[in-house]
Design a protein around this motif. Structure first.
Motif, PDB file in Angstrom:
ATOM      1  N   MET A   1       0.822  -1.212   0.000  1.00  0.00           N
ATOM      2  CA  MET A   1       0.000   0.000   0.000  1.00  0.00           C
ATOM      3  C   MET A   1       0.857   1.264   0.000  1.00  0.00           C
ATOM      4  SD  MET A   1      -3.153  -0.766  -0.264  1.00  0.00           S
ATOM      5  CE  MET A   1      -2.600  -2.009  -1.405  1.00  0.00           C
ATOM      6  N   TYR A   2       1.993   1.222   0.676  1.00  0.00           N
ATOM      7  CA  TYR A   2       2.895   2.373   0.674  1.00  0.00           C
ATOM      8  C   TYR A   2       3.413   2.644  -0.738  1.00  0.00           C
ATOM      9  CZ  TYR A   2       6.979   5.273   1.378  1.00  0.00           C
ATOM     10  OH  TYR A   2       7.899   6.284   1.283  1.00  0.00           O
TER      11      TYR A   2
ATOM     12  N   GLU B   1       0.925   6.695  -7.116  1.00  0.00           N
ATOM     13  CA  GLU B   1      -0.230   7.500  -7.534  1.00  0.00           C
ATOM     14  C   GLU B   1       0.250   8.893  -7.926  1.00  0.00           C
ATOM     15  OE1 GLU B   1      -3.564   6.864  -7.849  1.00  0.00           O
ATOM     16  OE2 GLU B   1      -3.047   4.762  -7.496  1.00  0.00           O
ATOM     17  N   GLY B   2      -0.124   9.344  -9.093  1.00  0.00           N
ATOM     18  CA  GLY B   2       0.230  10.673  -9.551  1.00  0.00           C
ATOM     19  C   GLY B   2       1.660  10.811 -10.028  1.00  0.00           C
TER      20      GLY B   2
ATOM     21  N   TYR C   1       1.345  -4.439 -12.563  1.00  0.00           N
ATOM     22  CA  TYR C   1       1.231  -3.620 -11.368  1.00  0.00           C
ATOM     23  C   TYR C   1       0.679  -2.227 -11.657  1.00  0.00           C
ATOM     24  CZ  TYR C   1       3.995  -7.261  -9.244  1.00  0.00           C
ATOM     25  OH  TYR C   1       4.435  -8.469  -8.792  1.00  0.00           O
ATOM     26  N   PHE C   2       0.443  -1.924 -12.906  1.00  0.00           N
ATOM     27  CA  PHE C   2      -0.046  -0.612 -13.291  1.00  0.00           C
ATOM     28  C   PHE C   2      -1.327  -0.767 -14.099  1.00  0.00           C
ATOM     29  CE2 PHE C   2       4.483  -0.234 -12.699  1.00  0.00           C
ATOM     30  CZ  PHE C   2       4.624   0.966 -12.023  1.00  0.00           C
ATOM     31  N   LYS C   3      -2.230   0.170 -13.898  1.00  0.00           N
ATOM     32  CA  LYS C   3      -3.431   0.156 -14.734  1.00  0.00           C
ATOM     33  C   LYS C   3      -3.431   1.419 -15.581  1.00  0.00           C
ATOM     34  CE  LYS C   3      -6.293   1.977 -11.000  1.00  0.00           C
ATOM     35  NZ  LYS C   3      -7.434   1.746 -10.171  1.00  0.00           N
TER      36      LYS C   3
END
Length: 74
Positions: free
Chosen positions: A37-38, A44-45, A68-70
């Protein structure tokens, strides 16, 4: 001082060991989840950071793996 029952001592030790292993496993899973989660929050961003363009993002995605990326359409 009375002599301790060896059967009770054995059962206590077995229960203690089982509880210890369960706690260790749960702690490991919680640590793994927290780390994931970290890293997710840090990614993000990332595309909005100055100096990180499409080529750099492609390098990052290829390094970590596309799973691991959408992809988000803007």
């Amino acid at each position: 001082m009375s002599k301790k029952n060896p059967l009770l001592k054995k059962k206590f030790d077995e229960g203690y060991q089982a509880g210890f292993l369960t706690g260790t496993k749960n702690g490991y899973e919680q640590g793994k989840y927290s780390a994931t989660m970290y890293f997710a929050s840090r990614f993000e961003g990332l595309q909005d950071v100055k100096g990180i363009g499409p080529k750099t993002m492609e390098i990052i995605v290829n390094h970590f793996g596309a799973e691991y990326f959408k992809k988000v359409n803007e």
